[in-house]
Design a protein around this motif. Sequence first.
Motif, PDB file in Angstrom:
ATOM      1  N   THR A  68     -56.290  24.646  56.084  1.00  0.00           N
ATOM      2  CA  THR A  68     -56.019  24.807  57.512  1.00  0.00           C
ATOM      3  C   THR A  68     -56.802  26.025  57.960  1.00  0.00           C
ATOM      4  N   ILE A  69     -57.571  25.876  59.019  1.00  0.00           N
ATOM      5  CA  ILE A  69     -58.455  26.946  59.485  1.00  0.00           C
ATOM      6  C   ILE A  69     -57.953  27.474  60.821  1.00  0.00           C
ATOM      7  N   GLY A  70     -57.969  28.764  60.948  1.00  0.00           N
ATOM      8  CA  GLY A  70     -57.560  29.376  62.209  1.00  0.00           C
ATOM      9  C   GLY A  70     -58.620  30.319  62.740  1.00  0.00           C
ATOM     10  N   ALA A  80     -56.411  29.495  67.738  1.00  0.00           N
ATOM     11  CA  ALA A  80     -56.575  28.055  67.545  1.00  0.00           C
ATOM     12  C   ALA A  80     -56.478  27.732  66.068  1.00  0.00           C
ATOM     13  N   CYS A  81     -55.979  26.550  65.806  1.00  0.00           N
ATOM     14  CA  CYS A  81     -55.774  26.111  64.427  1.00  0.00           C
ATOM     15  C   CYS A  81     -56.318  24.697  64.268  1.00  0.00           C
ATOM     16  N   LEU A  82     -57.079  24.500  63.196  1.00  0.00           N
ATOM     17  CA  LEU A  82     -57.592  23.174  62.853  1.00  0.00           C
ATOM     18  C   LEU A  82     -56.867  22.719  61.593  1.00  0.00           C
ATOM     19  N   VAL A  84     -66.580  25.457  60.772  1.00  0.00           N
ATOM     20  CA  VAL A  84     -65.626  25.346  61.873  1.00  0.00           C
ATOM     21  C   VAL A  84     -66.176  26.123  63.054  1.00  0.00           C
ATOM     22  N   TYR A  85     -66.000  25.572  64.230  1.00  0.00           N
ATOM     23  CA  TYR A  85     -66.533  26.171  65.449  1.00  0.00           C
ATOM     24  C   TYR A  85     -65.404  26.553  66.399  1.00  0.00           C
ATOM     25  N   LEU A  86     -65.695  27.517  67.229  1.00  0.00           N
ATOM     26  CA  LEU A  86     -64.812  27.842  68.339  1.00  0.00           C
ATOM     27  C   LEU A  86     -65.678  27.907  69.588  1.00  0.00           C
ATOM     28  N   ALA A 140     -58.704  31.046  56.566  1.00  0.00           N
ATOM     29  CA  ALA A 140     -58.335  29.799  55.904  1.00  0.00           C
ATOM     30  C   ALA A 140     -57.000  29.960  55.199  1.00  0.00           C
ATOM     31  N   SER A 141     -56.215  28.918  55.304  1.00  0.00           N
ATOM     32  CA  SER A 141     -54.983  28.842  54.545  1.00  0.00           C
ATOM     33  C   SER A 141     -55.208  27.840  53.411  1.00  0.00           C
TER      34      SER A 141
END
Length: 126
Positions: free
Chosen positions: A33-35, A49-51, A78-80, A97-98
């Motif tokens: 999980t990416i934040g 934001a969290c993906l 991952v983009y923002l 990253a989690s």
Amino acid sequence: EVQLVESGGGFVQAGGSLSLSCVASGFTLDDATIGWFRQFPWRERDGLACLNKDGTTYYSNSVKGRFAISGDNAKNTVYLQMNSLMPDDTAVYYCAASLGMPWVRDRLDLGPFNYWGQGTRVTVSS
């Protein structure tokens, strides 16, 4: 070795846009999980934001509708995308990253995120 490297920060005028990138190595996006977070000098990092692993997304109210998180599994990036930027968005932006916690989703608190990038600075002028 797990690494996260952010890029794309810089200077932009109010109302403008920036796209931040976070290149991940040592793991695949499917496993994490990416934040995206940001930090002002006077306070702790805030989650933006969290993906999630299944590709769904979750946003803080402060950026919902202006920022968009997305991932490219082929590039492990991952983009923002940040639109309608305001001077109050000036901060250092971090991706995180989690890993190893498969139950984590829709989280914007720091606790579940055990790997962090070095940050990229965004400055929005008025």
